[in-house]
Design a protein around this motif. Structure first.
Motif, PDB file in Angstrom:
ATOM      1  N   VAL A 149      -7.688  -7.199   1.203  1.00 14.78           N
ATOM      2  CA  VAL A 149      -6.625  -7.526   0.247  1.00 14.78           C
ATOM      3  C   VAL A 149      -5.385  -6.674   0.464  1.00 14.78           C
ATOM      4  CG1 VAL A 149      -8.284  -8.260  -1.494  1.00 14.78           C
ATOM      5  CG2 VAL A 149      -7.435  -5.916  -1.528  1.00 14.78           C
ATOM      6  N   LEU A 150      -5.428  -5.709   1.394  1.00 14.19           N
ATOM      7  CA  LEU A 150      -4.279  -4.842   1.643  1.00 14.19           C
ATOM      8  C   LEU A 150      -3.316  -5.500   2.628  1.00 14.19           C
ATOM      9  CD1 LEU A 150      -6.072  -1.383   2.050  1.00 14.19           C
ATOM     10  CD2 LEU A 150      -5.204  -2.472  -0.030  1.00 14.19           C
ATOM     11  N   ASP A 151      -2.033  -5.415   2.325  1.00 10.05           N
ATOM     12  CA  ASP A 151      -1.000  -5.946   3.203  1.00 10.05           C
ATOM     13  C   ASP A 151      -0.560  -4.831   4.150  1.00 10.05           C
ATOM     14  OD1 ASP A 151       1.193  -7.005   4.467  1.00 10.05           O
ATOM     15  OD2 ASP A 151       2.189  -7.718   2.639  1.00 10.05           O
ATOM     16  N   VAL A 152      -1.069  -4.832   5.366  1.00 12.09           N
ATOM     17  CA  VAL A 152      -0.812  -3.725   6.292  1.00 12.09           C
ATOM     18  C   VAL A 152       0.597  -3.773   6.868  1.00 12.09           C
ATOM     19  CG1 VAL A 152      -3.242  -3.477   6.899  1.00 12.09           C
ATOM     20  CG2 VAL A 152      -1.786  -5.016   8.239  1.00 12.09           C
ATOM     21  N   THR A 153       1.375  -4.804   6.550  1.00 11.84           N
ATOM     22  CA  THR A 153       2.777  -4.841   6.972  1.00 11.84           C
ATOM     23  C   THR A 153       3.690  -4.181   5.951  1.00 11.84           C
ATOM     24  OG1 THR A 153       3.284  -6.981   5.931  1.00 11.84           O
ATOM     25  CG2 THR A 153       2.311  -7.019   8.147  1.00 11.84           C
ATOM     26  N   ARG A 154       3.138  -3.824   4.799  1.00 12.62           N
ATOM     27  CA  ARG A 154       3.934  -3.171   3.744  1.00 12.62           C
ATOM     28  C   ARG A 154       3.215  -1.898   3.294  1.00 12.62           C
ATOM     29  NH1 ARG A 154       5.079  -7.009  -1.093  1.00 12.62           N
ATOM     30  NH2 ARG A 154       2.916  -7.663  -0.730  1.00 12.62           N
ATOM     31  N   VAL A 156       0.840  -1.201   0.000  1.00  9.97           N
ATOM     32  CA  VAL A 156       0.000   0.000   0.000  1.00  9.97           C
ATOM     33  C   VAL A 156       0.876   1.252   0.000  1.00  9.97           C
ATOM     34  CG1 VAL A 156      -1.860   1.235   1.176  1.00  9.97           C
ATOM     35  CG2 VAL A 156      -1.726  -1.269   1.327  1.00  9.97           C
ATOM     36  N   VAL A 157       0.470   2.230  -0.823  1.00 13.86           N
ATOM     37  CA  VAL A 157       1.095   3.551  -0.823  1.00 13.86           C
ATOM     38  C   VAL A 157       0.046   4.572  -0.396  1.00 13.86           C
ATOM     39  CG1 VAL A 157       2.271   5.330  -2.150  1.00 13.86           C
ATOM     40  CG2 VAL A 157       2.699   2.910  -2.652  1.00 13.86           C
ATOM     41  N   VAL A 158       0.336   5.307   0.671  1.00  6.59           N
ATOM     42  CA  VAL A 158      -0.523   6.406   1.111  1.00  6.59           C
ATOM     43  C   VAL A 158       0.002   7.688   0.471  1.00  6.59           C
ATOM     44  CG1 VAL A 158      -1.419   7.705   3.067  1.00  6.59           C
ATOM     45  CG2 VAL A 158      -0.971   5.243   3.295  1.00  6.59           C
TER      46      VAL A 158
END
Length: 458
Positions: free
Chosen positions: A194-199, A127-129
């Motif tokens: 589906v988001l990888d909250v560790t990345r 994920v990119v914020v």
């Protein structure tokens, strides 16, 4: 959730067949030219009244489309059949299936919202914020980051492009703005499985760059501080166009001091009390009135405030195209994108058009207030502005109503004493009977109409 545009307009009965015939071309132009356009449904609610139900991927897509106005001939042809715009509203659709782009609120304030973009596939996705820039001023928003969002999604990243409260909005500043950024990042945990909250990383531009760096350092904040104890710690942050050490940057950045005289003139209005500066504001131009009185066109065309602002946006990025008698062909260089960038070009001297000089301008597009601000710089990196004339700042803006837009222009020369020769030059410009050159270029290049000047009656 998609965003829905609800536009009500009127068309005379005798022009209804023409409007319906033009609509097919308009929709094709939307599919070709408008990012995020999904569908459109036209409903007749009375004999001469119609409701257009247009669906977009996200909030920013509708804003971008509105800013473009009638930039395609097919769109202009459809708009030309409309007699009057009754209303234009937006809403969020709640009954659609989850899509690849969704507008999601992470708080109750209007700016506490973002778009979640998902790439193809099943995930899990890194994920990119995205955190936009814009002087932390409420006139800037997340639209400036949509091109980067699209590119990141194409490379397999999920993107969370968020807004946050800025100066001019209730609760903005410290700690409100920081709390918004923290809440937006922590919201990633609940947006989609589906988001990888560790990345998760953050990318910020300009003012957003400092916020991205702060967000990445939240794990180091003391207990009880705003943003401490993050639910979603960031793996990293990338900043563009925002110095993190302002003391070290001092002397290397040629940015106008907000207290400096010329800044106040250009931001707060023309004020003759500032001794030394040469200040001039041209009379406001009722664009459609001049177009009707001084030009012949192959078909009827009227500017809207939206289309006139679209012209200003295009001109800011391509002055060589829209000001061919001012900017030397091939001399334009542009640094940055979106609402804030720097442009460098060779321009004719105001008082001696036989000579060119390098002009460096920091550009800010205030979409909310429809103002384009150009701040003259003495240098940018290794580049130096020409010294054959004083630095100057310019503002182009659009005011008036949607169907009666007004073009405004003003300039501030950083002279030691007011220059009567410059004042005389601008007074002569004020007497011109035709539209500015850049408006004629827009008609020719974007609308597809050749503006043929009528000989003024003497």
């Amino acid at each position: 959730m998609s965003v829905v545009e609800l536009t009500t307009f009127t068309v005379r009965a005798e022009r209804t067949p023409e409007m319906l015939a033009a609509r097919a071309g308009m929709l094709e132009a939307f599919r070709r030219d408008r990012r995020g356009f999904r569908s459109a449904r036209l409903v007749r609610v009375a004999e001469n009244t119609w409701l257009d139900f247009v669906e977009w991927d996200d909030d920013a897509a509708w804003d971008e489309s509105k800013a473009k106005g009638a930039n395609q001939p097919e769109i202009a042809a459809f708009f030309g059949t409309i007699d009057a715009l009754v209303s234009s509203e937006r809403g969020v659709r709640y009954d659609d299936e989850p899509g690849r782009v969704r507008t999601i609120a992470y708080g109750p304030a209007p700016s506490q919202v973002g778009e979640l973009y998902l790439p193809g596939g099943d995930g899990p996705f890194p994920v990119v914020v995205l955190l936009h820039g814009g002087y932390r001023d409420a006139g800037s928003d997340r639209r400036q980051m949509t091109a980067l969002a699209d590119d990141l999604v194409a490379h397999g990243y999920a993107v969370w492009n968020v807004g946050y409260r800025q100066v001019g909005e209730e609760g903005a500043g410290r700690p409100g703005t920081f709390e918004d950024v923290a809440a937006a990042v922590d919201a990633v945990a609940d947006l989609d499985p589906v988001l990888d909250v560790t990345r998760v990383v953050a990318i910020g531009h300009s003012a957003g760059g400092g916020l991205a760096t702060w967000a990445a350092a939240r794990t180091e904040l003391p207990e009880g501080a705003p943003g401490a104890d993050p639910r979603v710690p960031l793996a990293g942050a990338f900043t563009h166009g925002d110095p993190l050490d302002f003391e070290a940057a001092d002397g290397h950045l040629d940015v106008l001091d907000p207290a400096e005289q010329a800044w106040k003139v250009i931001r707060d209005g023309v004020d003759r009390r500032f001794a030394g500066l040469t200040v001039y504001e041209l009379p406001p131009v009722d664009v459609n009135a001049v177009l009707a009185e001084r030009y012949d066109l192959a078909r009827e065309y009227r500017f809207t405030r939206t289309s006139l602002w679209d012209m200003e946006i295009r001109k800011a990025s391509a002055p060589d195209k829209y000001l061919p008698n001012v900017v030397r062909p091939g001399s334009l260089a542009k640094f940055g994108e979106g609402a804030d960038f720097v442009r460098v070009s060779d321009q004719k001297h105001w008082l001696d058009p036989s000579r060119y000089g390098t002009v460096i301008e920091r550009v800010h597009l205030d979409h909310r207030n429809q103002r384009a601000l150009f701040y003259g710089l003495a240098e940018f990196g290794e580049l130096r502005a020409g010294t054959g004339q004083p630095l100057f700042h310019v503002e182009h803006s659009v005011t008036g109503t949607e169907d009666r837009p007004i073009n405004r222009w003003r300039i501030v020369f950083l002279t030691e004493t007011p220059d009567p020769a410059l004042t005389e030059l601008f007074a002569a410009m004020a007497e011109q009977e035709y539209l500015p050159e850049f408006i004629e270029v827009y008609l020719r290049e974007e609308v597809g109409l050749e503006p043929r000047r009528r000989t003024p009656a003497r």
